[in-house]
Each structure stands twice: as C-alpha cells, then as structure tokens.
Motif scaffolding. Sequence first.
Motif, short mmCIF file in Angstrom:
data_model
loop_
_atom_site.label_atom_id
_atom_site.label_comp_id
_atom_site.label_asym_id
_atom_site.label_seq_id
_atom_site.Cartn_x
_atom_site.Cartn_y
_atom_site.Cartn_z
N MET A 1 -10.98 -9.52 26.92
CA MET A 1 -9.86 -9.02 26.14
C MET A 1 -9.89 -7.50 26.09
SD MET A 1 -11.05 -9.91 22.24
CE MET A 1 -11.61 -11.55 22.69
N LEU A 2 -8.72 -6.91 25.83
CA LEU A 2 -8.61 -5.47 25.68
C LEU A 2 -8.26 -5.15 24.24
CD1 LEU A 2 -6.58 -4.62 28.92
CD2 LEU A 2 -9.06 -4.55 28.58
N PHE A 3 -8.76 -4.05 23.73
CA PHE A 3 -8.52 -3.69 22.33
C PHE A 3 -8.81 -2.21 22.15
CE2 PHE A 3 -12.90 -4.83 22.82
CZ PHE A 3 -13.60 -3.90 22.08
N ASN A 4 -8.24 -1.66 21.10
CA ASN A 4 -8.55 -0.28 20.73
C ASN A 4 -7.87 0.02 19.41
OD1 ASN A 4 -9.60 2.33 20.89
ND2 ASN A 4 -9.06 2.54 23.07
N ILE A 5 -8.31 1.09 18.79
CA ILE A 5 -7.67 1.58 17.58
C ILE A 5 -6.89 2.83 17.98
CG2 ILE A 5 -9.48 3.15 16.76
CD1 ILE A 5 -7.66 0.60 14.57
N GLN A 6 -5.65 2.92 17.52
CA GLN A 6 -4.80 4.05 17.90
C GLN A 6 -4.77 5.15 16.85
OE1 GLN A 6 -1.73 1.05 18.67
NE2 GLN A 6 -1.32 2.07 20.61
N ARG A 7 -4.80 4.76 15.59
CA ARG A 7 -4.89 5.77 14.53
C ARG A 7 -5.31 5.14 13.22
NH1 ARG A 7 0.89 7.56 11.95
NH2 ARG A 7 1.94 5.54 11.96
N ASP A 8 -6.00 5.93 12.43
CA ASP A 8 -6.36 5.56 11.06
C ASP A 8 -6.11 6.80 10.22
OD1 ASP A 8 -7.46 4.92 8.62
OD2 ASP A 8 -9.42 4.33 9.41
N ILE A 9 -5.02 6.78 9.44
CA ILE A 9 -4.67 7.94 8.60
C ILE A 9 -4.79 7.60 7.11
CG2 ILE A 9 -3.23 9.03 10.33
CD1 ILE A 9 -0.77 7.85 8.92
N GLY A 10 -5.67 6.64 6.84
CA GLY A 10 -5.92 6.28 5.45
C GLY A 10 -5.11 5.10 5.00
N ASP A 11 -3.80 5.30 4.81
CA ASP A 11 -2.98 4.19 4.33
C ASP A 11 -2.27 3.46 5.48
OD1 ASP A 11 -1.32 6.26 4.98
OD2 ASP A 11 -0.13 6.20 3.13
N ILE A 12 -2.56 3.86 6.72
CA ILE A 12 -2.04 3.16 7.89
C ILE A 12 -3.14 3.10 8.95
CG2 ILE A 12 -0.36 3.15 9.78
CD1 ILE A 12 1.58 4.65 8.00
N VAL A 13 -3.39 1.89 9.47
CA VAL A 13 -4.33 1.70 10.58
C VAL A 13 -3.60 0.91 11.66
CG1 VAL A 13 -6.52 0.71 11.35
CG2 VAL A 13 -6.34 1.68 9.04
N GLU A 14 -3.55 1.48 12.87
CA GLU A 14 -2.84 0.82 13.96
C GLU A 14 -3.76 0.66 15.16
OE1 GLU A 14 1.85 1.88 13.60
OE2 GLU A 14 0.57 3.53 14.26
N GLY A 15 -3.59 -0.46 15.85
CA GLY A 15 -4.36 -0.72 17.06
C GLY A 15 -3.74 -1.87 17.81
N TYR A 16 -4.47 -2.36 18.81
CA TYR A 16 -3.95 -3.50 19.57
C TYR A 16 -5.09 -4.41 19.99
CZ TYR A 16 -5.40 -0.80 23.72
OH TYR A 16 -6.13 -0.10 24.64
N LEU A 17 -4.73 -5.65 20.27
CA LEU A 17 -5.68 -6.66 20.71
C LEU A 17 -4.98 -7.55 21.72
CD1 LEU A 17 -8.27 -8.39 20.55
CD2 LEU A 17 -7.28 -9.52 18.54
N ILE A 18 -5.37 -7.42 23.00
CA ILE A 18 -4.79 -8.24 24.05
C ILE A 18 -5.77 -9.38 24.34
CG2 ILE A 18 -3.86 -8.26 26.40
CD1 ILE A 18 -3.53 -5.23 26.19
N PRO A 19 -5.43 -10.60 23.99
CA PRO A 19 -6.38 -11.71 24.11
C PRO A 19 -6.57 -12.14 25.56
CG PRO A 19 -4.25 -12.54 23.42
CD PRO A 19 -4.13 -11.03 23.46
N ASP A 20 -7.59 -12.95 25.79
CA ASP A 20 -7.84 -13.47 27.13
C ASP A 20 -6.73 -14.45 27.55
OD1 ASP A 20 -10.20 -12.07 27.46
OD2 ASP A 20 -11.42 -13.64 26.56
N GLY A 21 -6.28 -15.27 26.61
CA GLY A 21 -5.25 -16.25 26.91
C GLY A 21 -3.87 -15.62 26.99
N PHE A 22 -3.12 -15.88 28.06
CA PHE A 22 -1.82 -15.25 28.29
C PHE A 22 -0.83 -15.53 27.16
CE2 PHE A 22 2.50 -15.59 30.24
CZ PHE A 22 2.68 -14.25 30.53
N SER A 23 -0.86 -16.73 26.61
CA SER A 23 0.10 -17.09 25.57
C SER A 23 -0.54 -17.17 24.18
CB SER A 23 0.76 -18.44 25.91
OG SER A 23 -0.21 -19.46 26.04
N ASP A 24 -1.80 -16.78 24.06
CA ASP A 24 -2.46 -16.80 22.75
C ASP A 24 -1.79 -15.81 21.80
OD1 ASP A 24 -4.21 -18.61 23.77
OD2 ASP A 24 -5.96 -17.29 23.78
#
Length: 349
Positions: free
Chosen positions: A1-24
């Motif tokens: 899987m692919l993942f990362n955190i894009q920003r953490d500014i205290g009251d907002i945390v954004e990131g992504y998580l691409i699972p192994d399963g195509f339709s998961d």
Amino acid sequence: MLFNIQRDIGDIVEGYLIPDGFSDVPKVLVSDSDGDIAAVECDQLHQAVLGAGRHKTGLVGFRLTEANIPGLRQRITLRVQDAKSGLLIYRRPLRPTQINMKIIRIETQLFPHVAVDREMMKHFQYCLASIERFGHETTLQTFLLNGINSIYLSGRLQVRNYQEFLDKGFRAVTLLTDPYYEMALRLAMLKRFATVKPVFLGERDLMSLSPAIEYFGELELSDTNAVRKALKNAPLRVRNVLNSPMTRQFACADADQPSTRRDIASAMDVISRFAIIGHINDTLSFATSLGQLLNVDMDSIPILQRSQAINRMADELKTLPIAESYLEDDLILDHYVRQAIEIGASDDT
C-alpha cells in the motif's frame, strides 16, 4: 500500500492511504495515548490515483478535523494507522525526546531484537519494526516519508533493494549474527513454528519457510546424528532457508536467490557503507556505538544476549561437515567482517 501525510496544522490533518485491494475502501484508525478515538473512512478524491488506475474510486484521502476528531489540536500524542493492518501512517512529533535522524536497522536474525525496536519507539516520530512483513511497495513507502525527519525502521530486508537510501539521508546499523548460531536458531524456530504461528513474520516469509517448517517440525534437535541426517537429505527448498542467509541478505535482490562466492565481495561492499556494524559476539560495543550515534544512554539499549541452549546447538553444528557446506559463504563473510571490525576498533584506540 501507499500512504503519506500531507499536512498537520493542528486542527487539520490530511493524508492518503492507497490500499492493496483495488476496490477496498481504505479506513484509518485514529488514536492517542488515551486509546482509540475514531475510525475514519477515506472520502477525499485523489484524481491522479483514479486516473492511474491504482484504485477503483480514487477516494483514498483522509481529512481529520475537530468535527470528526474532537480536541484534535490538543492531542499531542495523535497516531494514525491503517485500520485493516495496523500499519503506522503518522504520529505527531515527540517532545522533548525526539531524535531527528533517519535510521534503518537491518535485522540479521530470524528472531528479531524486539526489545531494541520497542526502545526506539520512545525516540523517533515514525517507528516501524519488522517492515518486511508488509511487502516491498509498503516498505519502499516508509523510506519516502519526506515530511518526517525522525524515522526508525527495522527489518530483515534484502539490503540491495534499498541501498540507494543510504545516500538519501538514512544511516544504516546492523548487529551481525554468527553463522552457526543463526543456523541453530533457525532450526529451533522452524521446529517451534510447526505448532505456534509466529506473529513477527509476514505471509511471504511464512510461505517461503513452510517447506522447512514441515520438514524440521518433528526433528529431535538434541540428537546430533538426526540433525546431520536431516541436513544431508533436505530437499532444495528446505536447504534454501539455511544456506548462507546473511550473504544472500546483503548481496541478493531476492531472498530465495542462492549466493555465490562473488556475492561475498558485494555483501562486504554494502556492509562497509553502514554507520554502525556490530557482531553478536560483542553486543556491548554495538550498544555503545548506537548510544553514541543517537546520543542516548547505551544502558537503555536492550540487546538480546545469546541463548545458552542455542549456543550448545551451534557448537554441535560446528562438528558437522554438512552444516559447514550450508554456511560456506557466510563463514567467509563473517571472518572478513569480524576482521574489519577488529581493525576498526584498534584504529580507534
């Protein structure tokens, strides 16, 4: 899987998580030192992921706010994990104990030094042990967490596949094991795995080890003659589990690839690039060097000492020519590495 955190500014945390399963449907588990807070489904569209065909819907982004994580800004021990596998995606910086370095500890024993990994969790923002459990793509992603400067990884990796990161900010450390000791340890572990499933091994390892687990499951390890016969008559897939694992780990791209004498030089070249090279025969020196590198008390680095029972088995294996034939490359590599360590130690005095 692919993942990362894009920003953490205290009251907002954004990131992504691409699972192994195509339709998961990816989902993150959010927690802190007080326990689990919420499971949050990834509902943010990443058009590039969708366009590349990496996920059915492209809904792989997560956005944490005060609305779905109450008190988000004040949660200084916040952790974000993949809800399915438990894989750590992000945790907030540690204060004031954080070490701002990137360390990869190459594990050379089949049974990992879990106490060392547990201690490192107190000092590094991102910490993941036995990373070989998660497969190559996920492991590669942990090296690419460009927004985090405090990273500790450990695992029985095929070093050749990741050595480029030694030129990209990571410092490698390793505690090399004795070839006969590792063979004895592997035999003991394989016998145990026949009745108890190990929690520190991934599915790929279990598949690779399964022929040897079945073959050695009923072997009486205290009977040296029985061990000799078992080693002599072992089929190729079983032999591969025991044949010079250290040389293959440092020189070969595939764990199942057999080593050759030429690989010894390749392994030596890779090992020479490590920041710290220790040996199980002298764990005190390894703990001291690691403590100095990280600027922590070396007494807090708990190195697992050699088992007397495994030592006795290793001594018996030394009397068997068939065991030596399994370990020829590792015995040569071990000799030269220990010689280099001794020369390095004398130069420092």
